[in-house]
Structure formats: structure tokens, C-alpha cells
Design a protein around this motif. Structure first.
Motif, mmCIF file in Angstrom:
data_model
loop_
_atom_site.group_PDB
_atom_site.id
_atom_site.type_symbol
_atom_site.label_atom_id
_atom_site.label_comp_id
_atom_site.label_asym_id
_atom_site.label_seq_id
_atom_site.Cartn_x
_atom_site.Cartn_y
_atom_site.Cartn_z
ATOM 1 N N ALA A 104 2.107 5.759 2.050
ATOM 2 C CA ALA A 104 3.470 5.482 2.513
ATOM 3 C C ALA A 104 4.048 6.685 3.243
ATOM 4 N N GLY A 105 3.814 7.886 2.693
ATOM 5 C CA GLY A 105 4.358 9.083 3.311
ATOM 6 C C GLY A 105 3.790 9.374 4.683
ATOM 7 N N ARG A 106 2.582 8.889 4.953
ATOM 8 C CA ARG A 106 1.976 9.086 6.269
ATOM 9 C C ARG A 106 2.695 8.281 7.353
ATOM 10 N N THR A 107 3.533 7.330 6.972
ATOM 11 C CA THR A 107 4.181 6.452 7.949
ATOM 12 C C THR A 107 5.638 6.815 8.200
ATOM 13 N N VAL A 108 6.127 7.902 7.609
ATOM 14 C CA VAL A 108 7.521 8.311 7.821
ATOM 15 C C VAL A 108 7.539 9.645 8.562
ATOM 16 N N ALA A 109 8.706 10.023 9.051
ATOM 17 C CA ALA A 109 8.856 11.307 9.738
ATOM 18 C C ALA A 109 8.482 12.444 8.790
ATOM 19 N N PRO A 110 7.845 13.512 9.307
ATOM 20 C CA PRO A 110 7.350 14.582 8.438
ATOM 21 C C PRO A 110 8.427 15.253 7.595
ATOM 22 N N ASP A 111 9.681 15.243 8.046
ATOM 23 C CA ASP A 111 10.735 15.911 7.272
ATOM 24 C C ASP A 111 11.322 15.008 6.188
ATOM 25 N N ARG A 112 10.866 13.759 6.095
ATOM 26 C CA ARG A 112 11.368 12.849 5.061
ATOM 27 C C ARG A 112 10.402 12.860 3.875
ATOM 28 N N LEU A 113 10.926 13.264 2.734
ATOM 29 C CA LEU A 113 10.096 13.412 1.541
ATOM 30 C C LEU A 113 10.447 12.346 0.520
ATOM 31 N N PRO A 114 9.508 11.979 -0.341
ATOM 32 C CA PRO A 114 9.788 10.935 -1.330
ATOM 33 C C PRO A 114 10.888 11.351 -2.297
ATOM 34 N N HIS A 115 11.804 10.432 -2.560
ATOM 35 C CA HIS A 115 12.800 10.691 -3.600
ATOM 36 C C HIS A 115 12.669 9.712 -4.764
ATOM 37 N N SER A 116 11.950 8.606 -4.563
ATOM 38 C CA SER A 116 11.732 7.701 -5.686
ATOM 39 C C SER A 116 10.580 6.761 -5.377
ATOM 40 N N LEU A 117 9.978 6.245 -6.442
ATOM 41 C CA LEU A 117 8.958 5.204 -6.325
ATOM 42 C C LEU A 117 8.994 4.336 -7.570
ATOM 43 N N HIS A 118 8.569 3.105 -7.410
ATOM 44 C CA HIS A 118 8.418 2.185 -8.547
ATOM 45 C C HIS A 118 7.165 1.358 -8.298
ATOM 46 N N GLY A 119 6.194 1.513 -9.188
ATOM 47 C CA GLY A 119 4.934 0.812 -9.030
ATOM 48 C C GLY A 119 4.656 -0.142 -10.164
ATOM 49 N N TYR A 120 4.103 -1.309 -9.831
ATOM 50 C CA TYR A 120 3.662 -2.292 -10.820
ATOM 51 C C TYR A 120 2.134 -2.337 -10.792
ATOM 52 N N PHE A 121 1.533 -2.119 -11.955
ATOM 53 C CA PHE A 121 0.078 -2.203 -12.083
ATOM 54 C C PHE A 121 -0.279 -3.646 -12.423
ATOM 55 N N LEU A 122 -0.979 -4.308 -11.507
ATOM 56 C CA LEU A 122 -1.196 -5.751 -11.610
ATOM 57 C C LEU A 122 -2.582 -6.129 -12.114
ATOM 58 N N ARG A 123 -3.585 -5.332 -11.779
ATOM 59 C CA ARG A 123 -4.960 -5.605 -12.211
ATOM 60 C C ARG A 123 -5.669 -4.282 -12.455
ATOM 61 N N ALA A 124 -6.724 -4.323 -13.238
ATOM 62 C CA ALA A 124 -7.557 -3.143 -13.438
ATOM 63 C C ALA A 124 -8.365 -2.880 -12.176
ATOM 64 N N GLY A 125 -8.368 -1.622 -11.730
ATOM 65 C CA GLY A 125 -9.168 -1.238 -10.578
ATOM 66 C C GLY A 125 -10.486 -0.621 -11.008
ATOM 67 N N ASP A 126 -11.310 -0.286 -10.022
ATOM 68 C CA ASP A 126 -12.643 0.256 -10.261
ATOM 69 C C ASP A 126 -12.788 1.543 -9.459
ATOM 70 N N ALA A 127 -13.003 2.672 -10.160
ATOM 71 C CA ALA A 127 -13.130 3.966 -9.481
ATOM 72 C C ALA A 127 -14.383 4.049 -8.627
ATOM 73 N N ALA A 128 -15.346 3.161 -8.842
ATOM 74 C CA ALA A 128 -16.615 3.216 -8.108
ATOM 75 C C ALA A 128 -16.551 2.504 -6.762
#
Length: 270
Positions: free
Chosen positions: A49-73
């Protein structure tokens, strides 16, 4: 991506390939007997997400929902939606996909530099200096070291208060440091402080972070987690992340499933 001979680093975790506009893919894959670590996929989603905003705009909040188990492989693909770019704020939505299914859905907001009052109402939690604390191993974190100060809740085998920092140099990139903070923020649980005969914390349902002030994550930060409530098969706790000089860098909340059975983080649990 070829991994270093001595193993991957946190900067390897936060290396994404830009596949197309607003589409990114993680490059680090590794064998892991457990589901994909939530802090990893959340940190990568924030970076995308941060790669798509202006470089001087920094994250101030996030909210994530974990929906399924992922696989590190296997790689994770991150698709970013540009909801809005205003005069001071940028809003983004990110979905993390593996095998055509969403494993994480995140909303994140970014802010341009803004002048104003800077006040911290409460002091940082009390803790001995990290050099005076014994080391503690927090699994699933690459090139991060941790120390365990005196604990606010007696008898916990999994700390609710701990120092941590990256053991590799990190670039002077505030977005990357915010992502490393996100990577760290999901490793603990305030619910480990609950009595041994209570039901046990289970998988994370959702995770929220507010970034108050910049912090370097190759310097010591103190994570402090506080249990709040359990009901309807869910447990909820809050937390803070402060710098070594007592500055509140971030606040967090997390909710997990709370399964019947003994609490594995308390002595005597089988």
C-alpha cells in the motif's frame, strides 16, 4: 529469490516484486510447518500500500482481517485499491491472495507531514534496560532479537512485555520501519496473562495499529500487551510500542478466537 547462506533477514521479508500497477508479489518463500505468520503478511500488505502513495505520506493506521491460513512456502500476491488521495490523507485497501483465495484484507491510511501539538499523556511501561534483561526467543521472526524484563503478570511462560529490535541495519526509510513494527506487533498476545484453566488463545481474527510517531526498529522498542476481555469465543487485548527513551510510537489492538481448553502460555498446561 536466492536466500542468504545464513538464512533470510527481515529485509528479505520486506522485499516485494512489482508485477504491474498496484500489484505486488512477495519473493521470500521458505518451509514452515505452521500457517503463514500474520505479522509477515500484514507487514508486506502495508508495504505494498505504501508503494502507491506519495513518498512523504506515512502510515498512520491499519486494520487487517485474517481470513484464511496462508502458506509460507508459496508467494503471496498483493492487490492494492486506491480509494482516495486527499489533501493530507491517502486511503488504500489491500488484499493478500494465495491460490486465488484472499488470506488477508487490510485497510490502511497514510498522512502527509502535519504540524501541531505533540503530547503523550501516559508514561511508558516500566521495564529494566534491555542490556539488563535475559534474552527470550520469539519464534517466526527473522533477524530480530528480544529481551524479557520483569513481567506485569506473574506465571506467564510467554511474555506480555518485551524489548525487541532488528539485528541487521535498516535503511533510513520510515515506511520500512513502520512495516518492521507491523511485523513485530503480531508476535505476542496479551491473552497469555489469563489464568491457566481458562480457554486457550487461538488464531488471530483481526489486528489494528495506529502509528503515532516514527521509530527506528533497528533500535530497541518495548512491546507491552494488556488483556482486556473474553466473550463469545473471542479474546481481545490492547498494546503499546514505545522507544527506549519512552516515546509512544504505536498502539495496537487484536482479537483472536478463544478455544475451549487449557491456556498453553501458563505453567501446568498440558
Amino acid at each position: 529469490m536466492q536466500q542468504p547462506a545464513d538464512g533470510p533477514t527481515v529485509t528479505d521479508v520486506l522485499t516485494l516484486e512489482e508485477v504491474d500497477r498496484d500489484l505486488y508479489r512477495s519473493l521470500l518463500v521458505f518451509a514452515d510447518p505452521f500457517p503463514l505468520y500474520g505479522g509477515q503478511v500484514a507487514a508486506q500488505a502495508l508495504l505494498a500500500a505504501g508503494r502507491t502513495v506519495a513518498p512523504d505520506r506515512l502510515p498512520h493506521s491499519l486494520h487487517g482481517y485474517f481470513l484464511r491460513a496462508g502458506d509460507a512456502a508459496r508467494p503471496t500476491v498483493f492487490r492494492v485499491e486506491r480509494d482516495r488521495d486527499g489533501g493530507s490523507f491517502s486511503a488504500r485497501r489491500v488484499v493478500a491472495v494465495q491460490g486465488g483465495e484472499v488470506v488477508l484484507s487490510m485497510s490502511a491510511s497514510f498522512q502527509a507531514p502535519t504540524a501541531g501539538p505533540d503530547r503523550q499523556v501516559s508514561a511508558a511501561p516500566s521495564a529494566e534496560a534491555p542490556e539488563d534483561c535475559p534474552p527470550v526467543t520469539l519464534p517466526r521472526l527473522f533477524t530480530m532479537e528480544s529481551r524479557r524484563p520483569a513481567q506485569p503478570y506473574a506465571g506467564t511462560t510467554w511474555p506480555t512485555r518485551f524489548w525487541s529490535r532488528a539485528t541487521v541495519p535498516l535503511p533510513d526509510d520510515p515506511l520500512l520501519h513502520a512495516c518492521v513494527l507491523t511485523y513485530l506487533s503480531d508476535i505476542g498476545t496479551g491473552l497469555s496473562a489469563l489464568p491457566e484453566d481458562e480457554a486457550a488463545p487461538g488464531p488471530t481474527l483481526d489486528h489494528a495499529l495506529w502509528f503515532h510517531r516514527p521509530a527506528r526498529l533497528d533500535e530497541w522498542v518495548l512491546v507491552d500487551l494488556v488483556p482486556a476481555t473474553v466473550s463469545a469465543g473471542r479474546g481481545w487485548y490492547t498494546g503499546s510500542i514505545t522507544t527506549r527513551d519512552g516515546v509512544l510510537a504505536a498502539s495496537l489492538t487484536q482479537e483472536t478466537l478463544f478455544r475451549p481448553g487449557r491456556n498453553p502460555f501458563r505453567p501446568g498446561s498440558g
